[in-house]
Design a protein around this motif. Sequence first.
Motif, short mmCIF file in Angstrom:
data_model
loop_
_atom_site.label_atom_id
_atom_site.label_comp_id
_atom_site.label_asym_id
_atom_site.label_seq_id
_atom_site.Cartn_x
_atom_site.Cartn_y
_atom_site.Cartn_z
N ASP A 1 0.84 -1.19 0.00
CA ASP A 1 0.00 0.00 0.00
C ASP A 1 0.88 1.25 0.00
OD1 ASP A 1 -2.26 -1.54 0.09
OD2 ASP A 1 -2.51 -1.40 2.27
N ARG A 2 0.44 2.26 -0.74
CA ARG A 2 1.19 3.51 -0.75
C ARG A 2 1.10 4.18 0.62
NH1 ARG A 2 -0.36 7.18 -5.75
NH2 ARG A 2 -2.21 7.40 -4.44
N VAL A 3 2.12 4.96 0.96
CA VAL A 3 2.12 5.64 2.25
C VAL A 3 2.41 7.12 2.07
CG1 VAL A 3 2.75 3.64 3.65
CG2 VAL A 3 4.56 5.02 2.62
N TYR A 4 1.85 7.89 3.02
CA TYR A 4 2.14 9.31 3.12
C TYR A 4 3.44 9.50 3.90
CZ TYR A 4 -2.80 10.32 1.98
OH TYR A 4 -4.04 10.42 1.39
N ASN A 5 4.14 10.60 3.60
CA ASN A 5 5.28 10.99 4.40
C ASN A 5 4.76 11.47 5.76
OD1 ASN A 5 7.31 12.67 5.64
ND2 ASN A 5 8.37 12.72 3.69
N PRO A 6 5.09 10.79 6.87
CA PRO A 6 4.50 11.15 8.17
C PRO A 6 4.90 12.53 8.66
CG PRO A 6 6.24 9.53 8.45
CD PRO A 6 6.01 9.65 6.97
N PHE A 7 6.13 12.94 8.39
CA PHE A 7 6.59 14.26 8.83
C PHE A 7 5.76 15.36 8.17
CE2 PHE A 7 9.52 17.94 8.73
CZ PHE A 7 9.85 18.00 10.07
N ASP A 8 5.50 15.22 6.87
CA ASP A 8 4.66 16.18 6.16
C ASP A 8 3.25 16.23 6.74
OD1 ASP A 8 6.27 17.39 4.18
OD2 ASP A 8 6.22 15.58 2.98
#
Length: 514
Positions: free
Chosen positions: A256-263
């Motif tokens: 699954d694609r993931v978001y950059n958590p810091f952003d």
Amino acid sequence: MKKLPIGIQSFVKMRQGNFYYVDKTAMVAELVNKGGGYYFLSRPRRFGKSLFLDTLRQAFFARKELFSGLYLENNWDWDTRYPVIHISFGSGVMKDVHELEIVFEDILNRIAEQEGLSLTSQALRSRFLETIEKLNHKYNQQVVILIDEYDKPILDNIDKPQTAAEIREGLKNFYSVIKDSDEFLKFVFITGVSKFSKVSLFSGLNNLDDITLDPDFATVCGYTHEELIHTFADRMEGVEMDQVRLWYDGYNFLGDRVYNPFDILLFLKHRDFRNYWFETGSPSFLIKLITQNHYPMPNLERVEAYESLLSSFDLDRIHLETILFQTGYLTIAKKLQIGTKIKFHLMYPNLEVKSSLTDTLLDHLTQLPAGKVEHQTKLYDSLMAGDIDSLRDIFHAFFASIPYEWYRKNESSRYEGYYASIFYCYFTALGLDVTAEQMTNKGRIDMAVRLGGRVFILEFKVVEIDGSDNKALEQIWKMRYWERYRGQADAIFLIGVEFSSADRNIVGFEWERI
């Protein structure tokens, strides 16, 4: 409403401080139950590697109270407490191998003091081995080793090959202790940004399982869409999710694609779309690699690489594609099986990375003064208005503002790729929908830009003299590039741009509307 864990790397602080926490503990259980016990994970900076490592640490410390309500609470042996050696090279910059040895000795001394161990060995390698053996004896349990930012001392010096090589050999000496301590070890987990070849850093550690592109652990770091919506539900009101996806989603590690958590955390705090992750680190070495190799920036739209190229590198074989992927500036678009080999198509993960990287490259390629912003504002206004005639003057003024000295010393300025790269960066740095080197059934479009209901198709040529016929526009007509966009736009503009390597500017500019 809970607090946003911006910059929090401590699992203890996360759980005791009323912070949001995306539950990744099911993967802790899976790793330990999977067998083997020696793992390696590569992820870009600020992606949650350190937090996951500390989650492992607290689980092996048997601190059940920290896992209340999480998956691991009812899926872990809380009766057994393991000794843990936690090594992190994440803080500070080590300028040479001597500083590396000082830092490593301090780490071992701190562990010995905390655990009440008396270390007698003088050589650091022997001191590390002694620490492992004495912890095993003290607890009568096998030891857990967790190494964070294992590669940072090398990457901090990657622009100084000799120093980097000396540090690599120093680290190799330390890490070889792991291979010799197998009977005393329960579990080993090593993380970093890059992946150096096993031969160069982990010689003999043949049982090291690289889970970087293992679909089972693709989401071990970062937030999936479902995790984002579920965990931060009380902060999602009014959020334009399509824009959040465009800016910060897109990282693909074969799951699954993931978001950059810091952003995501900083966006939820400020509710403003900005380049949060990109601004935390300078890709100076990457920029140097691109310019030294005269790499045309539009080519980043269609990077292809075999698995062996992406999986590891060494100091004497640094490939641009490897660095771009491992540092998070490119991600996987598609995986293909080619006979016995695996090939990947790579792409920018999201708008933040694409616009920020190209903006940084534009500064480096042109050495422009602050007037760049004014040029780009005029460009955007002209495209919005469909005023193509004004584009020639804008482009001409832009190239004329590039210092002559920069052209003289920049060898690549004689080639079409240099001018195409500037144009590409010029448009993408604005955050426009730009596609470069797009294949059609007739050929490859240099660049296409979408804005509103309009499509702008651009073709570039470098000419020795100013000819009467615009060969660039002629090629668009000959190859019928506009046909790809018929029915997809209210208006299609064909723009042929010709550069003179002698005049270092535009000598031909013609356009037509379909």
